[in-house]
Design a protein around this motif. Structure first.
Motif, PDB file in Angstrom:
ATOM      1  N   LEU A  83       0.792  -1.229   0.000  1.00 34.38           N
ATOM      2  CA  LEU A  83       0.000   0.000   0.000  1.00 34.38           C
ATOM      3  C   LEU A  83       0.825   1.281   0.000  1.00 34.38           C
ATOM      4  CD1 LEU A  83      -2.700  -1.133   2.597  1.00 34.38           C
ATOM      5  CD2 LEU A  83      -2.879  -1.164   0.108  1.00 34.38           C
ATOM      6  N   GLY A  84       2.037   1.263   0.593  1.00 31.91           N
ATOM      7  CA  GLY A  84       2.874   2.448   0.620  1.00 31.91           C
ATOM      8  C   GLY A  84       2.530   3.398   1.760  1.00 31.91           C
ATOM      9  N   PRO A  85       3.341   4.459   1.950  1.00 29.89           N
ATOM     10  CA  PRO A  85       3.172   5.385   3.084  1.00 29.89           C
ATOM     11  C   PRO A  85       1.854   6.153   3.080  1.00 29.89           C
ATOM     12  CG  PRO A  85       5.351   5.630   2.076  1.00 29.89           C
ATOM     13  CD  PRO A  85       4.549   4.757   1.172  1.00 29.89           C
ATOM     14  N   GLU A  86       1.344   6.522   1.903  1.00 28.90           N
ATOM     15  CA  GLU A  86       0.166   7.388   1.856  1.00 28.90           C
ATOM     16  C   GLU A  86      -1.063   6.722   2.466  1.00 28.90           C
ATOM     17  OE1 GLU A  86      -2.400  10.123  -1.280  1.00 28.90           O
ATOM     18  OE2 GLU A  86      -0.554   9.134  -1.933  1.00 28.90           O
ATOM     19  N   ALA A  87      -1.271   5.434   2.186  1.00 32.44           N
ATOM     20  CA  ALA A  87      -2.435   4.729   2.738  1.00 32.44           C
ATOM     21  C   ALA A  87      -2.387   4.703   4.261  1.00 32.44           C
ATOM     22  CB  ALA A  87      -2.494   3.304   2.187  1.00 32.44           C
ATOM     23  N   PHE A  88      -1.199   4.450   4.827  1.00 35.30           N
ATOM     24  CA  PHE A  88      -1.055   4.444   6.284  1.00 35.30           C
ATOM     25  C   PHE A  88      -1.223   5.847   6.857  1.00 35.30           C
ATOM     26  CE2 PHE A  88       0.679   0.333   5.306  1.00 35.30           C
ATOM     27  CZ  PHE A  88       0.394  -0.430   6.420  1.00 35.30           C
ATOM     28  N   GLY A  89      -0.831   6.844   6.075  1.00 39.47           N
ATOM     29  CA  GLY A  89      -1.029   8.229   6.510  1.00 39.47           C
ATOM     30  C   GLY A  89      -2.503   8.589   6.586  1.00 39.47           C
ATOM     31  N   TRP A 114      11.059   3.556   2.706  1.00 42.86           N
ATOM     32  CA  TRP A 114      10.637   3.875   4.069  1.00 42.86           C
ATOM     33  C   TRP A 114      11.780   4.360   4.962  1.00 42.86           C
ATOM     34  CZ3 TRP A 114       5.676   3.807   6.005  1.00 42.86           C
ATOM     35  CH2 TRP A 114       4.695   3.247   5.184  1.00 42.86           C
ATOM     36  N   LEU A 115      12.951   4.682   4.412  1.00 43.85           N
ATOM     37  CA  LEU A 115      14.101   5.057   5.252  1.00 43.85           C
ATOM     38  C   LEU A 115      13.871   6.337   6.059  1.00 43.85           C
ATOM     39  CD1 LEU A 115      17.463   4.235   3.427  1.00 43.85           C
ATOM     40  CD2 LEU A 115      16.626   3.406   5.635  1.00 43.85           C
ATOM     41  N   GLU A 116      13.053   7.225   5.557  1.00 43.36           N
ATOM     42  CA  GLU A 116      12.754   8.438   6.317  1.00 43.36           C
ATOM     43  C   GLU A 116      12.097   8.093   7.656  1.00 43.36           C
ATOM     44  OE1 GLU A 116      10.125  12.559   5.867  1.00 43.36           O
ATOM     45  OE2 GLU A 116      10.763  11.487   4.061  1.00 43.36           O
ATOM     46  N   ALA A 117      11.306   7.014   7.662  1.00 40.15           N
ATOM     47  CA  ALA A 117      10.673   6.559   8.907  1.00 40.15           C
ATOM     48  C   ALA A 117      11.723   6.092   9.907  1.00 40.15           C
ATOM     49  CB  ALA A 117       9.685   5.435   8.612  1.00 40.15           C
ATOM     50  N   THR A 156       3.829   7.615  11.400  1.00 45.54           N
ATOM     51  CA  THR A 156       3.028   6.576  12.063  1.00 45.54           C
ATOM     52  C   THR A 156       3.714   5.209  11.992  1.00 45.54           C
ATOM     53  OG1 THR A 156       1.714   6.289  10.036  1.00 45.54           O
ATOM     54  CG2 THR A 156       0.821   7.741  11.738  1.00 45.54           C
ATOM     55  N   ARG A 157       4.456   4.957  10.900  1.00 42.69           N
ATOM     56  CA  ARG A 157       5.202   3.698  10.808  1.00 42.69           C
ATOM     57  C   ARG A 157       6.324   3.683  11.835  1.00 42.69           C
ATOM     58  NH1 ARG A 157       4.281  -1.136  10.258  1.00 42.69           N
ATOM     59  NH2 ARG A 157       2.540  -0.218   9.124  1.00 42.69           N
ATOM     60  N   ALA A 158       7.000   4.823  12.033  1.00 40.36           N
ATOM     61  CA  ALA A 158       8.047   4.922  13.057  1.00 40.36           C
ATOM     62  C   ALA A 158       7.456   4.698  14.443  1.00 40.36           C
ATOM     63  CB  ALA A 158       8.725   6.295  12.981  1.00 40.36           C
ATOM     64  N   VAL A 159       6.293   5.294  14.690  1.00 41.62           N
ATOM     65  CA  VAL A 159       5.633   5.142  15.988  1.00 41.62           C
ATOM     66  C   VAL A 159       5.186   3.694  16.202  1.00 41.62           C
ATOM     67  CG1 VAL A 159       3.597   5.803  17.347  1.00 41.62           C
ATOM     68  CG2 VAL A 159       4.902   7.547  16.127  1.00 41.62           C
ATOM     69  N   SER A 160       4.723   3.030  15.140  1.00 42.51           N
ATOM     70  CA  SER A 160       4.288   1.636  15.282  1.00 42.51           C
ATOM     71  C   SER A 160       5.473   0.725  15.619  1.00 42.51           C
ATOM     72  CB  SER A 160       3.587   1.158  14.009  1.00 42.51           C
ATOM     73  OG  SER A 160       4.494   1.033  12.943  1.00 42.51           O
ATOM     74  N   PHE A 203       1.813  18.700   7.208  1.00 44.58           N
ATOM     75  CA  PHE A 203       2.647  17.952   6.274  1.00 44.58           C
ATOM     76  C   PHE A 203       1.782  17.071   5.364  1.00 44.58           C
ATOM     77  CE2 PHE A 203       5.102  18.832  10.086  1.00 44.58           C
ATOM     78  CZ  PHE A 203       6.265  19.388   9.571  1.00 44.58           C
ATOM     79  N   SER A 204       2.437  16.357   4.469  1.00 49.42           N
ATOM     80  CA  SER A 204       1.727  15.509   3.507  1.00 49.42           C
ATOM     81  C   SER A 204       1.285  14.197   4.146  1.00 49.42           C
ATOM     82  CB  SER A 204       2.636  15.208   2.316  1.00 49.42           C
ATOM     83  OG  SER A 204       3.730  14.398   2.724  1.00 49.42           O
ATOM     84  N   ALA A 205       0.394  13.486   3.441  1.00 49.60           N
ATOM     85  CA  ALA A 205      -0.053  12.170   3.910  1.00 49.60           C
ATOM     86  C   ALA A 205       1.116  11.196   3.974  1.00 49.60           C
ATOM     87  CB  ALA A 205      -1.146  11.624   2.989  1.00 49.60           C
ATOM     88  N   ALA A 206       2.078  11.341   3.045  1.00 46.55           N
ATOM     89  CA  ALA A 206       3.256  10.463   3.046  1.00 46.55           C
ATOM     90  C   ALA A 206       4.086  10.666   4.314  1.00 46.55           C
ATOM     91  CB  ALA A 206       4.110  10.717   1.810  1.00 46.55           C
ATOM     92  N   THR A 207       4.249  11.940   4.730  1.00 46.51           N
ATOM     93  CA  THR A 207       5.008  12.225   5.963  1.00 46.51           C
ATOM     94  C   THR A 207       4.323  11.608   7.171  1.00 46.51           C
ATOM     95  OG1 THR A 207       5.838  14.307   5.050  1.00 46.51           O
ATOM     96  CG2 THR A 207       5.941  14.060   7.433  1.00 46.51           C
ATOM     97  N   ILE A 208       2.993  11.708   7.207  1.00 48.52           N
ATOM     98  CA  ILE A 208       2.231  11.057   8.278  1.00 48.52           C
ATOM     99  C   ILE A 208       2.457   9.554   8.238  1.00 48.52           C
ATOM    100  CG2 ILE A 208      -0.120  10.322   8.794  1.00 48.52           C
ATOM    101  CD1 ILE A 208       0.412  12.677  10.276  1.00 48.52           C
ATOM    102  N   GLY A 209       2.519   8.998   7.030  1.00 46.96           N
ATOM    103  CA  GLY A 209       2.769   7.562   6.886  1.00 46.96           C
ATOM    104  C   GLY A 209       4.113   7.170   7.458  1.00 46.96           C
ATOM    105  N   PHE A 210       5.161   7.971   7.163  1.00 45.70           N
ATOM    106  CA  PHE A 210       6.494   7.703   7.717  1.00 45.70           C
ATOM    107  C   PHE A 210       6.471   7.799   9.247  1.00 45.70           C
ATOM    108  CE2 PHE A 210       8.090   9.467   3.505  1.00 45.70           C
ATOM    109  CZ  PHE A 210       8.406   8.217   2.995  1.00 45.70           C
TER     110      PHE A 210
END
Length: 498
Positions: free
Chosen positions: A48-54, A334-337, A261-265, A252-259
């Motif tokens: 799904l990529g970062p945007e869906a998780f964002g 996903w390295l930004e995460a 939230t993935r880091a937080v998870s 920020f963008s949905a992608a940034t939120i995705g990064f």
């Protein structure tokens, strides 16, 4: 008082055995749950990529806040109470269901406000699709609380495992069928539904529809007196701790939120798997022995040593191999995460240690004190938002570390006071493990750098991780840290049983 409680109160060794049994089952259950959930989330992230998780993360901000109203803290009240009647159980159950229905309806019809705030129709649609989650979840609140009151974490482990398997399979099927973010929505809804169905197979109590004889708001007065403080505390926690995603989603963008939230998870995975089993079982156990302060002090000190040993082991090892983990599991996309994760990871000790101390407070019946502490801690967190975001997302993350450090100290001070102990006993113990973790990290980092460039991401991951674990265990063994000694004694007990 039932037979379990009587035996429990007369034999300290039995208390330790019950705690150990509960911890082991909760640990095994969470381990199986986390492994399956983690594997599924990794596959979903790749598909799904970062945007869906964002998008899901932005919608879940308000959902998470509203979920507090589905329980009102009654679960903790049921666990802490010395006696609970059938009428009290029934009243609490129907309150949960009624508010679950109300919250689901409110969520469905307020989706337009979410669309307006985020200026995104898709986020609003995701939010609306998640609305049944409250009603679905309301049916499992009380049976799960009853199982925790009984320290029956074996059944809870089975229930959670069944739910994550079925929900995960649903999410993967829909993701492969190109349903995008709605695969994640369906996964969440199915998991709550299965929890509510499966939980009833493990408890004997059943709700009664007779309002006249089995619904009495006055009967839960004492439970509400205790639970209300936990409810206010949970509501405050839900609002303030979710402001980060709300603010990041707006700025920020949905992608940034995705990064993020993935880091937080990933952070939550470390926190849960290191010590949450102990914290989870600790509350009902402390509630059972709340009148024996010496037993509480001994169990708490042992718990702090075990928690500190585990969490600083995981912080150091995971920080060392973070980039490699993200590359192997999620890909370079996903390295930004990983960068966000490493900063957040530096505060990973705060939640398990804080939870241990909080469980001492509420287990001893000090829910009012707990509420006051939470108000102070959330004010500190709000300051972190206010100051940190002035310097961007990275600035906020460093402010978060500082806020969590102060909050941990506050938890330790008040729990120590409730037990009649000096708080420095706990602070010194925690710092010793932190220092050993830091020494191990720099020693391994120096050794790895001296080897030059290592070919292969997996080789680097395995070498760094295994070296850290070996050195950390060795240092703790040489210094004779109690956390390692307690764990080794538990291993011996398990071997003797086998």
């Amino acid at each position: 008082m039932n037979g379990f409680s009587s035996v429990y109160l007369h034999h300290y060794q039995t208390r330790e055995q019950v705690l150990l049994k509960g911890v082991l089952w909760d640990f095994v259950g969470k381990g199986a749950h986390q492994i399956v959930s983690f594997v599924i989330s990794i596959i979903l992230a790749r598909i799904l990529g970062p945007e869906a998780f964002g998008l899901l993360g932005m919608a879940m901000v308000v959902i998470g806040i509203a979920q507090v109203f589905g329980d009102f803290g009654f679960s903790s009240g049921v666990i802490q109470a010395k006696e609970v009647t059938a009428v009290q159980y029934n009243t609490i159950f129907w309150i949960n269901v009624i508010f679950g229905l109300v919250l689901s309806a409110l969520t469905f019809f307020s989706a337009a406000l979410v669309t307006w705030f985020y200026e995104s129709e898709e986020v609003g649609n995701v939010f609306r699709s998640l609305s049944p989650i409250f009603l679905l979840g309301s049916f499992s609140v009380l049976p799960l609380a009853i199982l925790k009151r009984q320290v029956n974490f074996k059944s809870i482990a089975i229930i959670n495992f069944i739910a994550v398997i079925i929900a995960g399979a649903t999410g993967l099927t829909l993701a492969y069928s190109d349903y995008g973010v709605y695969a994640l929505v369906a996964q969440s809804l199915i998991q709550y539904a299965i929890l509510s169905i499966a939980a009833w197979f493990f408890v004997d109590w059943r709700p009664v529809l007779n309002y006249a004889t089995h619904f009495d708001l006055k009967s839960i007065g004492d439970i509400w007196k205790f639970s209300s403080n936990l409810f206010y505390s949970s509501l405050l926690d839900a609002v303030v701790t979710r402001l980060d995603v709300l603010i990041i989603g707006k700025l920020f963008s949905a992608a940034t939120i995705g990064f993020y939230t993935r880091a937080v998870s990933f952070y939550n995975l470390i926190v849960r798997y290191s010590s949450s089993s102990l914290a989870q079982v600790f509350f009902p156990v402390i509630s059972k022995i709340q009148d024996d302060k010496e037993a509480v002090r001994q169990l708490t000190l042992k718990s702090v040593h075990v928690v500190s040993f585990a969490i600083f082991l995981l912080i150091g090892a995971t920080y060392l191999v973070s980039d490699e983990v993200f590359l192997v599991l999620l890909s370079a996309e996903w390295l930004e995460a990983s960068a966000y994760f490493k900063i957040i990871l530096l505060s990973a000790y705060s939640r398990p240690l804080g939870a241990t101390m909080v469980n001492v407070l509420i287990g001893l019946g000090n829910s009012k004190t707990h509420l006051k502490i939470e108000v102070v801690k959330k004010f500190l967190l709000f300051l972190a938002y206010l100051v940190g975001f002035q310097f961007g997302l990275i600035g906020f993350l460093y402010s978060l570390i500082f806020s969590r450090a102060i909050s941990t100290v506050i938890n330790v001070i008040f729990a120590s006071r409730a037990m009649g102990m000096r708080f420095t006993v706990f602070i010194v113990a925690i710092l010793k493990y932190a220092i050993l973790g830091a020494v191990t990290y720099f020693a391994v980092r120096l050794a790895i750098d001296s080897l030059g460039d290592l070919e292969g991401v997996i080789v680097q991951l395995l070498l760094k991780g295994s070296l850290f674990v070996l050195v950390y265990f060795a240092l703790n063994y040489v210094v004779k840290m109690p956390g390692l000694e307690v764990l080794l004694s538990l291993v011996k007990r398990l071997k003797n049983r086998v």
